[in-house]
Design a protein around this motif. Structure first.
Motif, mmCIF file in Angstrom:
data_model
loop_
_atom_site.group_PDB
_atom_site.id
_atom_site.type_symbol
_atom_site.label_atom_id
_atom_site.label_comp_id
_atom_site.label_asym_id
_atom_site.label_seq_id
_atom_site.Cartn_x
_atom_site.Cartn_y
_atom_site.Cartn_z
ATOM 1 N N UNK A 1 -8.659 -0.876 -2.414
ATOM 2 C CA UNK A 1 -9.521 -1.857 -1.748
ATOM 3 C C UNK A 1 -8.869 -3.233 -1.659
ATOM 4 N N UNK A 2 -8.024 -3.592 -2.613
ATOM 5 C CA UNK A 2 -7.321 -4.874 -2.542
ATOM 6 C C UNK A 2 -6.378 -4.908 -1.345
ATOM 7 N N UNK A 3 -5.633 -3.825 -1.145
ATOM 8 C CA UNK A 3 -4.737 -3.754 0.017
ATOM 9 C C UNK A 3 -5.537 -3.820 1.316
ATOM 10 N N UNK A 4 -6.653 -3.104 1.350
ATOM 11 C CA UNK A 4 -7.494 -3.096 2.549
ATOM 12 C C UNK A 4 -8.071 -4.478 2.835
ATOM 13 N N UNK A 5 -8.465 -5.178 1.794
ATOM 14 C CA UNK A 5 -9.015 -6.530 1.975
ATOM 15 C C UNK A 5 -7.961 -7.464 2.569
ATOM 16 N N UNK A 6 -6.748 -7.398 2.054
ATOM 17 C CA UNK A 6 -5.682 -8.253 2.586
ATOM 18 C C UNK A 6 -5.350 -7.916 4.030
ATOM 19 N N UNK B 1 -5.264 -0.527 8.748
ATOM 20 C CA UNK B 1 -6.548 -0.579 8.036
ATOM 21 C C UNK B 1 -7.237 0.785 8.056
ATOM 22 N N UNK B 2 -7.125 1.492 9.166
ATOM 23 C CA UNK B 2 -7.753 2.818 9.271
ATOM 24 C C UNK B 2 -7.119 3.786 8.272
ATOM 25 N N UNK B 3 -5.815 3.725 8.108
ATOM 26 C CA UNK B 3 -5.136 4.591 7.133
ATOM 27 C C UNK B 3 -5.640 4.291 5.720
ATOM 28 N N UNK B 4 -5.805 3.017 5.409
ATOM 29 C CA UNK B 4 -6.305 2.638 4.084
ATOM 30 C C UNK B 4 -7.741 3.104 3.893
ATOM 31 N N UNK B 5 -8.579 2.921 4.923
ATOM 32 C CA UNK B 5 -9.975 3.370 4.826
ATOM 33 C C UNK B 5 -10.054 4.883 4.700
ATOM 34 N N UNK B 6 -9.191 5.596 5.403
ATOM 35 C CA UNK B 6 -9.170 7.057 5.299
ATOM 36 C C UNK B 6 -8.806 7.495 3.884
ATOM 37 N N UNK B 7 -7.853 6.823 3.285
ATOM 38 C CA UNK B 7 -7.443 7.167 1.920
ATOM 39 C C UNK B 7 -8.591 6.935 0.947
ATOM 40 N N UNK B 8 -9.279 5.807 1.108
ATOM 41 C CA UNK B 8 -10.441 5.534 0.255
ATOM 42 C C UNK B 8 -11.505 6.603 0.480
ATOM 43 N N UNK B 9 -11.727 6.997 1.725
ATOM 44 C CA UNK B 9 -12.745 8.010 2.032
ATOM 45 C C UNK B 9 -12.404 9.353 1.396
ATOM 46 N N UNK B 10 -11.119 9.712 1.377
ATOM 47 C CA UNK B 10 -10.728 10.986 0.777
ATOM 48 C C UNK B 10 -10.976 10.991 -0.727
ATOM 49 N N UNK C 1 0.832 -1.202 0.000
ATOM 50 C CA UNK C 1 0.000 0.000 0.000
ATOM 51 C C UNK C 1 0.867 1.252 0.000
ATOM 52 N N UNK C 2 1.868 1.294 0.896
ATOM 53 C CA UNK C 2 2.721 2.476 0.984
ATOM 54 C C UNK C 2 3.582 2.645 -0.266
ATOM 55 N N UNK C 3 3.982 1.547 -0.875
ATOM 56 C CA UNK C 3 4.743 1.630 -2.110
ATOM 57 C C UNK C 3 3.856 2.171 -3.240
ATOM 58 N N UNK C 4 2.575 1.816 -3.197
ATOM 59 C CA UNK C 4 1.634 2.245 -4.235
ATOM 60 C C UNK C 4 1.264 3.719 -4.108
ATOM 61 N N UNK C 5 1.078 4.209 -2.864
ATOM 62 C CA UNK C 5 0.563 5.570 -2.712
ATOM 63 C C UNK C 5 1.575 6.578 -2.176
ATOM 64 N N UNK C 6 2.663 6.139 -1.573
ATOM 65 C CA UNK C 6 3.684 6.987 -0.920
ATOM 66 C C UNK C 6 3.131 7.637 0.346
ATOM 67 N N UNK C 7 2.130 8.516 0.241
ATOM 68 C CA UNK C 7 1.447 9.068 1.417
ATOM 69 C C UNK C 7 -0.013 9.317 1.022
ATOM 70 N N UNK C 8 -0.949 9.198 1.956
ATOM 71 C CA UNK C 8 -2.364 9.345 1.602
ATOM 72 C C UNK C 8 -2.691 10.680 0.931
ATOM 73 N N UNK C 9 -2.203 11.777 1.477
ATOM 74 C CA UNK C 9 -2.530 13.091 0.907
ATOM 75 C C UNK C 9 -1.907 13.269 -0.476
#
Length: 192
Positions: A121-126, A151-160, A78-86
């Protein structure tokens, strides 16, 4: 009928209850064991059916290190894919704004935020599978709390990203520009 026995101490009551359960088990031992065997057989059959119908070939997570490793791998990917949520959300917003045509009344490509959400969502599911395994194996613990933060960080990113998508659906692109200017989008107020 004899009056019920009144026990003087909690220890005496506990000992009497254990003796009662022991007598019941000795009397109905064969039926209890047959029921347990049947439940185990049904559970194994159901598990085999799930394994055969599972198209994803998901690996078994039976131990705590497996669960923790699953969460850690999902987090690393997940972190490799997005670097940072913002930064990720700003990139999605930039792609969307570049897709807005110059002609008034038309909107940008709404597939951009949708694809961004589905990629996370794939990262969050795993990670959620690993978190559920941790909860099943050792309950609410430090490991579970760490997995919950991931998981909360991933859900927050999806929510944004979903926030941007919903604004484009409801208020069109002008509403997105107004929300960005006012600073009311989720990613602008994210403190993660």
């Amino acid at each position: 009928m004899a009056p019920p026995v009144i026990y003087k101490t909690p220890a005496a009551k506990l000992q009497a209850e254990r003796a009662k359960r022991r007598r019941y088990h000795e009397k109905h031992r064969d039926a209890i064991l047959a029921r347990r065997r049947q439940l185990r057989k049904d559970r194994n059959t159901r598990r085999d059916d799930e394994d055969h119908s599972d198209d994803n070939n998901q690996e078994s997570i039976d131990t705590l290190p497996d669960c923790i490793a699953m969460v850690k791998l999902a987090k690393d990917d997940f972190m490799q894919h997005i670097k940072s949520p913002q930064t990720f959300v700003v990139g999605v917003l930039a792609k969307y704004t570049k897709s807005i045509p110059d002609t008034p009344g038309l909107h940008g490509d709404r597939e951009i935020p949708t694809c961004a959400m589905s990629s996370i969502e794939d990262f969050l599911h795993r990670a959620s599978r690993g978190q559920d395994g941790i909860l099943r194996l050792c309950g609410i613990s430090d490991e579970w709390r760490a997995a919950d933060q991931v998981c909360r960080c991933m859900r927050d990113t999806i929510a944004m990203v979903e926030d941007i998508y919903c604004v484009t659906l409801g208020d069109r692109d002008s509403g997105l520009a107004e929300a960005h200017f006012l600073g009311v989008l989720l990613y602008q107020n994210y403190k993660g």
